[in-house]
Design a protein around this motif. Structure first.
Motif, mmCIF file in Angstrom:
data_model
loop_
_atom_site.group_PDB
_atom_site.id
_atom_site.type_symbol
_atom_site.label_atom_id
_atom_site.label_comp_id
_atom_site.label_asym_id
_atom_site.label_seq_id
_atom_site.Cartn_x
_atom_site.Cartn_y
_atom_site.Cartn_z
ATOM 1 N N ALA A 114 -9.681 -2.838 12.977
ATOM 2 C CA ALA A 114 -10.136 -1.950 14.044
ATOM 3 C C ALA A 114 -9.056 -0.924 14.386
ATOM 4 O O ALA A 114 -9.335 0.283 14.516
ATOM 5 C CB ALA A 114 -10.505 -2.766 15.276
ATOM 6 N N GLU A 115 -7.817 -1.392 14.535
ATOM 7 C CA GLU A 115 -6.708 -0.499 14.868
ATOM 8 C C GLU A 115 -6.462 0.497 13.736
ATOM 9 O O GLU A 115 -6.194 1.683 13.980
ATOM 10 C CB GLU A 115 -5.446 -1.324 15.142
ATOM 11 N N LEU A 147 -6.825 5.971 11.307
ATOM 12 C CA LEU A 147 -7.280 6.859 10.228
ATOM 13 C C LEU A 147 -8.068 8.042 10.778
ATOM 14 O O LEU A 147 -7.957 9.163 10.271
ATOM 15 C CB LEU A 147 -8.113 6.078 9.222
ATOM 16 N N ILE A 148 -8.871 7.791 11.801
ATOM 17 C CA ILE A 148 -9.620 8.880 12.435
ATOM 18 C C ILE A 148 -8.656 9.913 13.008
ATOM 19 O O ILE A 148 -8.852 11.132 12.865
ATOM 20 C CB ILE A 148 -10.547 8.326 13.542
ATOM 21 N N GLU A 190 -3.583 6.746 1.234
ATOM 22 C CA GLU A 190 -4.744 5.878 1.026
ATOM 23 C C GLU A 190 -4.927 5.521 -0.448
ATOM 24 O O GLU A 190 -5.426 4.442 -0.769
ATOM 25 C CB GLU A 190 -6.018 6.558 1.526
ATOM 26 N N ASN A 191 -4.532 6.431 -1.322
ATOM 27 C CA ASN A 191 -4.719 6.220 -2.763
ATOM 28 C C ASN A 191 -3.366 6.111 -3.467
ATOM 29 O O ASN A 191 -3.168 6.673 -4.547
ATOM 30 C CB ASN A 191 -5.540 7.370 -3.359
ATOM 31 N N TRP A 192 -2.454 5.368 -2.849
ATOM 32 C CA TRP A 192 -1.087 5.313 -3.346
ATOM 33 C C TRP A 192 -1.003 4.749 -4.759
ATOM 34 O O TRP A 192 -0.216 5.232 -5.577
ATOM 35 C CB TRP A 192 -0.207 4.493 -2.410
ATOM 36 N N TYR A 245 1.367 0.865 5.744
ATOM 37 C CA TYR A 245 1.495 -0.344 4.934
ATOM 38 C C TYR A 245 0.244 -1.213 5.039
ATOM 39 O O TYR A 245 -0.109 -1.911 4.080
ATOM 40 C CB TYR A 245 2.741 -1.125 5.336
ATOM 41 N N ARG A 246 -0.418 -1.178 6.177
ATOM 42 C CA ARG A 246 -1.673 -1.929 6.292
ATOM 43 C C ARG A 246 -2.692 -1.457 5.264
ATOM 44 O O ARG A 246 -3.482 -2.249 4.739
ATOM 45 C CB ARG A 246 -2.257 -1.755 7.696
ATOM 46 N N LEU A 247 -2.692 -0.152 4.978
ATOM 47 C CA LEU A 247 -3.598 0.385 3.966
ATOM 48 C C LEU A 247 -3.370 -0.264 2.605
ATOM 49 O O LEU A 247 -4.282 -0.354 1.788
ATOM 50 C CB LEU A 247 -3.433 1.903 3.848
#
Length: 238
Positions: free
Chosen positions: A10-11, A16-17, A167-169, A232-234
């Motif tokens: 959720a966070e 990202l938004i 996002e696409n690391w 890093y969460r991504l």
């Protein structure tokens, strides 16, 4: 643990938004004015600043082993992030004290704040990476830190470009330059300088400099910590 993952997702979604929102009219105007001012500055001055920032960042990011902590294993996500928040708090408070001291010291110490504060922020990124389990001895992982740094300290327009890379690391890292000398250091320093100029220039003002330095360093460090956690969460929860 499942409840915590829901919280993280959720966070992360909210973050990202924020990273992908369209630049505001004020933001576009500010970016345009900064771009105009930068165009008036002679290229040799830009080159000198670029080289200075490049050398400072390289000194930290390629330095001795004390800036490359070992990755932490055998921890679940909640344990990792609890430790990370504590480290961010420690660096945030350290940066605030450093900003107050240099801000109170006038122009000369105010200039000394730049490399000191840069080192604090970079060291924090190394610690966050290790706590998420990433080995920053890997050259590509250190480049990831630079992109996280840019993502934090750049205009909204630039963030729109950078967030896609983060996002696409896994795919993007295959296109990375062979060494740090091929990294776009001019864009890096312009983004960083334009973002923090007003806050840090106010730090040079007599009397109020200490308070401005403490608050600016506190907020900028906390912001970088938040951006780093979500970046890093991504990579670990997507």
């Amino acid at each position: 643990m499942e409840t915590y993952l829901h919280y993280v997702h959720a966070e992360l979604g909210i973050w990202l938004i924020q990273m992908k929102k369209k630049p505001s009219l004020f933001g576009k105007m500010t970016h345009g004015i900064q771009g105009k001012i930068n165009s008036w500055i002679p290229e040799k001055v830009h080159m000198a600043i670029t080289i200075a920032i490049e050398n400072m960042v390289k000194a930290v990011i390629t330095g001795s082993s004390w800036v490359r902590p070992k990755p932490k294993g055998n921890l679940d996500l909640k344990e990792r992030e609890t430790k990370i928040r504590k480290r961010i708090k420690w660096y945030r408070n350290t940066a605030s004290v450093e900003g107050a001291v240099t801000g109170a010291g006038g122009i000369l110490l105010g200039f000394a704040d730049f490399p000191a504060f840069l080192t604090i922020k970079m060291k924090m990124l190394f610690d966050i990476a290790a706590l998420y389990g990433f080995d920053t001895k890997d050259y590509k992982e250190r480049l990831f830190l630079l992109y996280v740094f840019q993502l934090c300290f750049s205009s909204q327009q630039r963030r729109n470009e950078l967030i896609g890379l983060i996002e696409n690391w896994d795919e993007f890292q295959e296109t990375l330059p062979a060494d740090f000398s091929q990294f776009d250091w001019k864009t890096f320093q312009l983004d960083y300088r334009d973002y923090i100029d007003l806050a840090k220039l106010a730090q040079l003002i007599p009397i109020v400099g200490a308070g401005v330095g403490a608050i600016a360093n506190y907020k900028l460090t906390e912001q970088l910590g938040s951006v780093a956690m979500n970046a890093y969460r991504l990579r670990v929860v997507q």
